[in-house]
Design an enzyme around this catalytic site. Structure first.
Site, PDB file in Angstrom:
ATOM      1  N   THR A  48     -39.360  23.151 -27.229  1.00 18.68           N
ATOM      2  CA  THR A  48     -39.733  22.867 -25.838  1.00 18.68           C
ATOM      3  C   THR A  48     -38.658  23.379 -24.891  1.00 18.68           C
ATOM      4  O   THR A  48     -38.954  24.033 -23.888  1.00 18.68           O
ATOM      5  CB  THR A  48     -39.905  21.348 -25.635  1.00 18.68           C
ATOM      6  OG1 THR A  48     -40.850  20.854 -26.579  1.00 18.68           O
ATOM      7  CG2 THR A  48     -40.374  21.047 -24.234  1.00 18.68           C
ATOM      8  N   TYR A 111     -53.361  19.294 -26.415  1.00 16.88           N
ATOM      9  CA  TYR A 111     -54.584  19.606 -25.657  1.00 16.88           C
ATOM     10  C   TYR A 111     -55.851  19.307 -26.445  1.00 16.88           C
ATOM     11  O   TYR A 111     -56.614  18.425 -26.080  1.00 16.88           O
ATOM     12  CB  TYR A 111     -54.594  21.062 -25.147  1.00 16.88           C
ATOM     13  CG  TYR A 111     -55.800  21.371 -24.288  1.00 16.88           C
ATOM     14  CD1 TYR A 111     -55.953  20.773 -23.042  1.00 16.88           C
ATOM     15  CD2 TYR A 111     -56.800  22.237 -24.737  1.00 16.88           C
ATOM     16  CE1 TYR A 111     -57.077  21.032 -22.257  1.00 16.88           C
ATOM     17  CE2 TYR A 111     -57.914  22.503 -23.961  1.00 16.88           C
ATOM     18  CZ  TYR A 111     -58.055  21.897 -22.724  1.00 16.88           C
ATOM     19  OH  TYR A 111     -59.165  22.155 -21.962  1.00 16.88           O
ATOM     20  N   TYR A 137     -42.671  17.055 -35.474  1.00 16.49           N
ATOM     21  CA  TYR A 137     -42.229  16.790 -34.095  1.00 16.49           C
ATOM     22  C   TYR A 137     -43.220  15.838 -33.444  1.00 16.49           C
ATOM     23  O   TYR A 137     -44.359  16.210 -33.198  1.00 16.49           O
ATOM     24  CB  TYR A 137     -42.142  18.112 -33.339  1.00 16.49           C
ATOM     25  CG  TYR A 137     -41.523  18.069 -31.957  1.00 16.49           C
ATOM     26  CD1 TYR A 137     -40.874  16.946 -31.469  1.00 16.49           C
ATOM     27  CD2 TYR A 137     -41.581  19.198 -31.141  1.00 16.49           C
ATOM     28  CE1 TYR A 137     -40.300  16.928 -30.204  1.00 16.49           C
ATOM     29  CE2 TYR A 137     -41.012  19.204 -29.877  1.00 16.49           C
ATOM     30  CZ  TYR A 137     -40.368  18.071 -29.422  1.00 16.49           C
ATOM     31  OH  TYR A 137     -39.807  18.073 -28.163  1.00 16.49           O
ATOM     32  N   ARG A 142     -45.780  14.794 -24.294  1.00 15.46           N
ATOM     33  CA  ARG A 142     -46.104  16.190 -23.995  1.00 15.46           C
ATOM     34  C   ARG A 142     -47.408  16.636 -24.644  1.00 15.46           C
ATOM     35  O   ARG A 142     -48.130  17.437 -24.068  1.00 15.46           O
ATOM     36  CB  ARG A 142     -44.968  17.111 -24.452  1.00 15.46           C
ATOM     37  CG  ARG A 142     -43.767  17.110 -23.510  1.00 15.46           C
ATOM     38  CD  ARG A 142     -42.918  18.337 -23.766  1.00 15.46           C
ATOM     39  NE  ARG A 142     -41.732  18.359 -22.920  1.00 15.46           N
ATOM     40  CZ  ARG A 142     -41.572  19.175 -21.879  1.00 15.46           C
ATOM     41  NH1 ARG A 142     -42.524  20.020 -21.538  1.00 15.46           N
ATOM     42  NH2 ARG A 142     -40.460  19.145 -21.182  1.00 15.46           N
ATOM     43  N   LYS A 165     -38.677  14.664 -36.101  1.00  9.68           N
ATOM     44  CA  LYS A 165     -38.023  14.578 -34.794  1.00  9.68           C
ATOM     45  C   LYS A 165     -38.814  13.566 -33.984  1.00  9.68           C
ATOM     46  O   LYS A 165     -39.946  13.817 -33.569  1.00  9.68           O
ATOM     47  CB  LYS A 165     -37.995  15.937 -34.082  1.00  9.68           C
ATOM     48  CG  LYS A 165     -37.350  15.854 -32.690  1.00  9.68           C
ATOM     49  CD  LYS A 165     -37.396  17.178 -31.939  1.00  9.68           C
ATOM     50  CE  LYS A 165     -36.786  17.018 -30.543  1.00  9.68           C
ATOM     51  NZ  LYS A 165     -36.867  18.271 -29.751  1.00  9.68           N
ATOM     52  N   ILE A 207     -31.741  16.033 -32.355  1.00 13.96           N
ATOM     53  CA  ILE A 207     -32.107  17.367 -31.872  1.00 13.96           C
ATOM     54  C   ILE A 207     -32.032  17.266 -30.359  1.00 13.96           C
ATOM     55  O   ILE A 207     -32.868  16.628 -29.726  1.00 13.96           O
ATOM     56  CB  ILE A 207     -33.493  17.788 -32.377  1.00 13.96           C
ATOM     57  CG1 ILE A 207     -33.479  17.854 -33.914  1.00 13.96           C
ATOM     58  CG2 ILE A 207     -33.891  19.145 -31.791  1.00 13.96           C
ATOM     59  CD1 ILE A 207     -34.812  18.201 -34.548  1.00 13.96           C
TER      60      ILE A 207
END
Length: 296
Positions: A48, A111, A137, A142, A165, A207
């Protein structure tokens, strides 16, 4: 290099752009040297923070190739290969493996999202296809979807899944996810403000966006905790909170690129839809940078 034992500070590296919008490979090289010289334990590229969503596949490949070559096996290089198209994520993952990445960061299908089984299959498809380890992740803020605890449990035993993560910002969820840590599956904090709290639950490090600016401090914080010096780690975490808050005062990676520009390390260039930081926020960030001695 085997990334499976990776602990400590993994920087979520920015991708510097030149004023014409192209990748600034000279600045990227300087950033990699900066981290090699300042004890960063691993590099995450094309995440990102690396603005990979605005980059072409050819640019992605060029970044992986350049960073892997420069690092030369001194620390692990993890490449973000995420996509909301499963086949695209598989193709990118195989390409980065071929280019020498030591591991992959794979993401839930933003999405289009899918249901629990679809998310499991989306992530498992990559893990089945590659020979290098993958970090899951989880960043529902997001992507609009989370990796369920059931899916973490199922994927934690996959031989090509090395960790999670965790960036939900929910310490309770992180605690539940930590129950699935095993000899082959680690957890890493994906929230700079929560690194020490998540390490107290068993996370192996972070991270980190913050590590772009203060790699020695983030490494030292993680190393102190892993060595049992919880007080030092806690003090470093608390002292950094004003700067960390500044780094997330606007959408990442706008503030961290502005901070690096103020430090003279890159130009503050972005690709739309990201734009320059607002003047007020940039001034507040500069004050935070001054407080820790990063700018005069």
């Amino acid at each position: 290099m085997d990334a499976r034992e990776l602990t400590g500070s993994i920087v979520a590296l920015v991708t510097p752009f030149a004023s014409d919008g192209s990748i600034d490979f000279e600045a990227l090289s300087h950033l990699v040297d900066f981290h090699l010289q300042n004890h960063t334990d691993g590099l995450l590229i094309l995440g990102t923070t690396g603005e990979s969503s605005t980059m072409t596949h050819e640019e992605d490949n060029a970044v992986v190739q350049a960073v892997v070559k420069q690092v030369g096996g001194r620390i692990p290089v993890i490449a973000g290969s995420g996509s909301n198209c499963t086949q695209t994520m598989v193709e990118k993952s195989l390409a980065y493996q071929e280019l020498g990445a030591d591991g992959l960061l794979i993401i839930t299908p933003y999405y289009n999202k899918s249901n629990e089984e679809g998310i499991y299959q989306h992530l498992k498809e990559v893990a089945d296809a590659v020979d290098i380890p993958c970090i899951l992740y989880n960043i529902p803020g997001r992507t609009g979807c989370s990796i369920s605890l059931r899916n973490i449990e199922r994927l934690a035993v996959h031989p090509n899944v090395m960790g999670l993560k965790e960036a939900s910002g929910n310490v309770g969820f992180a605690a539940d996810a930590a129950c699935f840590i095993n000899d082959g599956f680690r957890m890493y904090s994906g929230e700079d403000a929560l690194t020490v709290p998540l390490m107290s639950l068993g996370a192996s490090g972070t991270i980190s966006v913050w590590a772009n600016l203060q790699p020695r401090e983030v490494h030292h914080m993680c190393a102190a905790f892993l060595d049992g010096d919880v007080e030092t780690a806690r003090n470093l975490q608390l002292a950094a909170l004003p700067l960390i808050h500044g780094l997330f005062s606007e959408v990442n990676p706008i503030p961290v690129k502005e901070a690096l520009a103020q430090m003279g390390m890159i130009e503050a260039n972005y690709r739309l839809p990201l734009t320059a930081m607002s003047n007020g926020a940039a001034q507040a960030l500069r004050s935070a940078l001054k407080e820790v001695g990063l700018v005069a």
